[in-house]
Design an enzyme around this catalytic site. Structure first.
Site, mmCIF file in Angstrom:
data_model
loop_
_atom_site.group_PDB
_atom_site.id
_atom_site.type_symbol
_atom_site.label_atom_id
_atom_site.label_comp_id
_atom_site.label_asym_id
_atom_site.label_seq_id
_atom_site.Cartn_x
_atom_site.Cartn_y
_atom_site.Cartn_z
ATOM 1 C CG ASN A 9 -13.218 94.853 -50.811
ATOM 2 O OD1 ASN A 9 -12.880 94.944 -49.635
ATOM 3 N ND2 ASN A 9 -12.342 94.871 -51.811
ATOM 4 C CD1 TRP A 10 -18.222 97.120 -47.017
ATOM 5 C CD2 TRP A 10 -18.240 97.207 -44.776
ATOM 6 N NE1 TRP A 10 -19.518 96.926 -46.592
ATOM 7 C CE2 TRP A 10 -19.547 96.975 -45.215
ATOM 8 C CE3 TRP A 10 -17.996 97.294 -43.394
ATOM 9 C CZ2 TRP A 10 -20.626 96.833 -44.342
ATOM 10 C CZ3 TRP A 10 -19.065 97.156 -42.523
ATOM 11 C CH2 TRP A 10 -20.371 96.929 -42.991
ATOM 12 C CE LYS A 11 -11.785 98.232 -52.660
ATOM 13 N NZ LYS A 11 -11.266 98.809 -53.890
ATOM 14 C CG HIS A 94 -8.742 93.430 -53.908
ATOM 15 N ND1 HIS A 94 -8.078 94.578 -54.245
ATOM 16 C CD2 HIS A 94 -10.053 93.658 -54.160
ATOM 17 C CE1 HIS A 94 -8.964 95.468 -54.674
ATOM 18 N NE2 HIS A 94 -10.159 94.934 -54.635
ATOM 19 C CD GLU A 96 -7.715 98.147 -53.471
ATOM 20 O OE1 GLU A 96 -8.104 97.775 -52.351
ATOM 21 O OE2 GLU A 96 -8.453 98.767 -54.271
ATOM 22 C CD GLU A 166 -12.629 93.412 -57.719
ATOM 23 O OE1 GLU A 166 -13.689 93.895 -57.324
ATOM 24 O OE2 GLU A 166 -11.560 93.522 -57.103
ATOM 25 N N GLY A 172 -12.043 101.652 -58.240
ATOM 26 C CA GLY A 172 -11.997 102.930 -57.551
ATOM 27 C C GLY A 172 -11.784 104.130 -58.462
ATOM 28 C CB SER A 211 -16.120 101.823 -61.095
ATOM 29 O OG SER A 211 -14.888 102.384 -60.656
#
Ligand code: PGA
Length: 249
Positions: A9-11, A94, A96, A166, A172, A211
């Site tokens: 997941n490159w965000k 997600h 976020e 997650e 992160g 992580s």
């Protein structure tokens, strides 16, 4: 029987130019075992990625989609465009997106139904916040999120669903769930899927994310319930991603 999967997941990282450079590095990775590799670049970098990854085994994913086909939704992207770009997987819900973009169990569910109808495979993210973990309600939270996301999904569609557990406090932060805790929570999530779909739950891949990196991937991937990883930060560095997709080697 569940094919392991490692998804990056490159965000909001990697411009189109940078995407091509990273994709070229990832294409050189020699994969030493049977694992599906997915990368999910930013929406604006998907075209560059789809060109750069042509002819490679690496599968393309997106990070979000709108649940309507098209129309007055400024700033959003639709399934039809992803189809043209060869996207196969779409990350949904997600944390976020739930935290910063007001996604709810209800909108996540609408998106899950839409992408399945359109022939994509959703990667549905679930996970507890730190205060929920401390309150001892992790399983309740993730099972509710799972059931809400899957509401209305047909039995014939369920094997196209991937779930990513997650823990929000692990994303992160450098803090990972212990392999045992991750395994136990994923077992609970599979139990929630079983309540809805019976034995078909055994076909649903459930990943761990938060992580996960080149140092802890072996231990996490050795757990029987963990079918793969959704990797943020470590997926942006080709050498680390190489080590993760070749976990246990
Ligand atoms: P992280 O992100 O690996 O950087 O913790 C994982 C994710 O958010 O999918």
């Amino acid at each position: 029987m569940r094919k392991p999967m490692i998804a990056g997941n490159w965000k909001m990282n990697k411009t189109p130019t940078e995407t091509v450079a990273l994709a070229e590095e990832l294409k050189k990775i020699r994969v030493l075992h049977n694992v599906e590799i997915v990368v999910c670049p930013m929406t604006v970098s998907l075209f560059a990625a789809s060109q750069a990854l042509k002819g490679s085994e690496i599968v393309l994913g997106a990070q979000n989609v709108h649940f309507e086909d098209k129309g007055a939704f400024t700033g959003e992207a639709n399934c039809a465009s992803y189809k043209e770009l060869g996207v196969k997987y779409i990350i949904l819900g997600h944390s976020e997106r739930r935290q910063y973009f007001a996604e709810t169990n209800e909108t996540v569910n609408k998106k899950v139904l839409k992408v399945l109808e359109q022939g994509f495979r959703p990667i549905v993210c679930v996970g507890e916040k730190l205060e929920e973990k401390q309150a001892g309600i992790t399983n309740e939270v993730v099972c509710l999120q799972t059931k809400a996301a899957l509401c209305g999904v047909e039995r014939s569609q369920i094997d196209n669903v991937v779930i990513a557990y997650e823990p929000v406090w692990a994303i992160g932060t450098g803090m990972t769930a212990t392999a045992k805790d991750a395994n136990d929570t994923i077992r609970a999530i599979r139990g929630a899927v079983r309540e809805m779909y019976g034995d078909l739950a055994e076909q649903v891949r459930i990943l761990y994310g938060g992580s996960m990196n080149d140092k802890n991937c072996d231990e996490l991937m050795s757990q029987p319930e963990i079918d793969g990883g959704l990797i943020g930060g470590a997926s942006l560095v080709a050498e680390k991603f190489d080590r993760i997709v070749n976990y246990g080697r």
